[in-house]
Design a protein around this motif. Structure first.
Motif, PDB file in Angstrom:
ATOM      1  N   UNK A  82      -2.638  50.696  29.988  1.00 15.98           N
ATOM      2  CA  UNK A  82      -2.342  49.340  29.862  1.00 15.98           C
ATOM      3  C   UNK A  82      -2.678  48.482  28.431  1.00 15.98           C
ATOM      4  N   UNK A  83      -3.692  49.010  28.231  1.00 15.05           N
ATOM      5  CA  UNK A  83      -4.261  48.284  26.959  1.00 15.05           C
ATOM      6  C   UNK A  83      -3.587  48.837  25.523  1.00 15.05           C
ATOM      7  N   UNK A  84      -3.317  50.092  25.495  1.00 11.64           N
ATOM      8  CA  UNK A  84      -2.608  50.706  24.621  1.00 11.64           C
ATOM      9  C   UNK A  84      -0.933  50.259  24.669  1.00 11.64           C
ATOM     10  N   UNK A  85      -0.447  50.003  25.811  1.00  9.09           N
ATOM     11  CA  UNK A  85       0.899  49.443  26.037  1.00  9.09           C
ATOM     12  C   UNK A  85       0.720  47.836  25.187  1.00  9.09           C
ATOM     13  N   UNK A  86      -0.314  47.230  25.549  1.00  2.81           N
ATOM     14  CA  UNK A  86      -0.461  45.809  25.050  1.00  2.81           C
ATOM     15  C   UNK A  86      -0.543  45.691  23.745  1.00  2.81           C
ATOM     16  N   UNK A  87      -1.135  46.516  23.122  1.00  2.00           N
ATOM     17  CA  UNK A  87      -1.285  46.647  21.760  1.00  2.00           C
ATOM     18  C   UNK A  87       0.112  47.222  20.955  1.00  2.00           C
ATOM     19  N   UNK A  88       0.610  48.039  21.510  1.00  2.00           N
ATOM     20  CA  UNK A  88       2.001  48.464  20.997  1.00  2.00           C
ATOM     21  C   UNK A  88       3.081  47.388  21.155  1.00  2.00           C
ATOM     22  N   UNK A  89       3.081  46.703  21.995  1.00  2.00           N
ATOM     23  CA  UNK A  89       3.942  45.585  22.219  1.00  2.00           C
ATOM     24  C   UNK A  89       3.610  44.484  21.367  1.00  2.00           C
TER      25      UNK A  89
END
Length: 148
Positions: A3-10
C-alpha cells in the motif's frame, strides 16, 4: 508495504502530470502570443501597403491616423482608416489600436536624386490589456513619388 509503494507511485505520477499540465499552460500562452503577433504584423503591413498604394503624391494625408477615435481627414486616408479599423476590430486581437505617422522629407539635392519627394511612414499597432500586458508592432518605411 504494498500500500505504501502504491501511494508513493501515485504521488510520483501525480507530480509528473501536474508538471506536464504546467508546461501545457505555458505552451498555450506562447502559442496565443505568437498568433497575436502574426496577426498584428499582417495588419500593420496591410496599412503600410495601403499608404504605398493609395497615397500617390500626397502621403501626408495619412498623418495622424488613430483607430482609437473617429477616422477623419481626406480620402483615401479616411476610407483606409475606416477599413483598417474594422479589420482590427474583427482580427481577434484584444483592444487593438493602430496609428500612422508621416513625416515629409524633401531631398536637399534633387539633381542627385531623381525622386521628387519622399515621406517616412511609421505604422504602429498596439494591443492587449493591463492584465495581459501591452504588445506593440511598428513598421517604418519610406514612400517616394516621381511627382514634385
Amino acid at each position: 508495504f504494498t500500500l505504501l509503494e502504491v501511494l508513493i507511485a501515485v504521488l510520483i505520477v501525480g507530480m509528473g502530470l501536474m508538471s506536464t499540465s504546467g508546461l501545457m499552460v505555458t505552451s498555450i500562452k506562447g502559442n496565443t502570443l505568437s498568433r497575436d503577433g502574426t496577426i498584428a504584423v499582417e495588419m500593420a503591413q496591410a496599412m503600410v501597403d495601403r499608404v504605398k498604394t493609395n497615397a500617390g503624391n500626397t502621403p501626408e494625408v495619412y498623418n495622424g491616423i488613430d483607430t482609437s477615435g473617429t477616422c477623419g481627414g481626406l480620402d483615401p486616408a479616411r476610407g483606409d482608416c475606416n477599413q483598417w479599423k474594422a479589420r482590427l476590430q474583427s482580427s481577434g486581437l484584444i483592444n487593438p489600436v493602430g496609428t500612422v505617422t508621416v513625416s515629409s522629407d524633401v531631398p536637399k539635392d534633387t539633381s542627385a536624386n531623381p525622386v521628387g519627394k519622399w515621406a517616412t511612414v511609421t505604422v504602429t499597432l498596439t494591443w492587449g490589456t493591463v492584465q495581459t500586458a501591452s504588445h506593440q508592432v511598428t513598421f517604418t518605411t519610406i514612400v517616394s513619388t516621381w511627382l514634385t
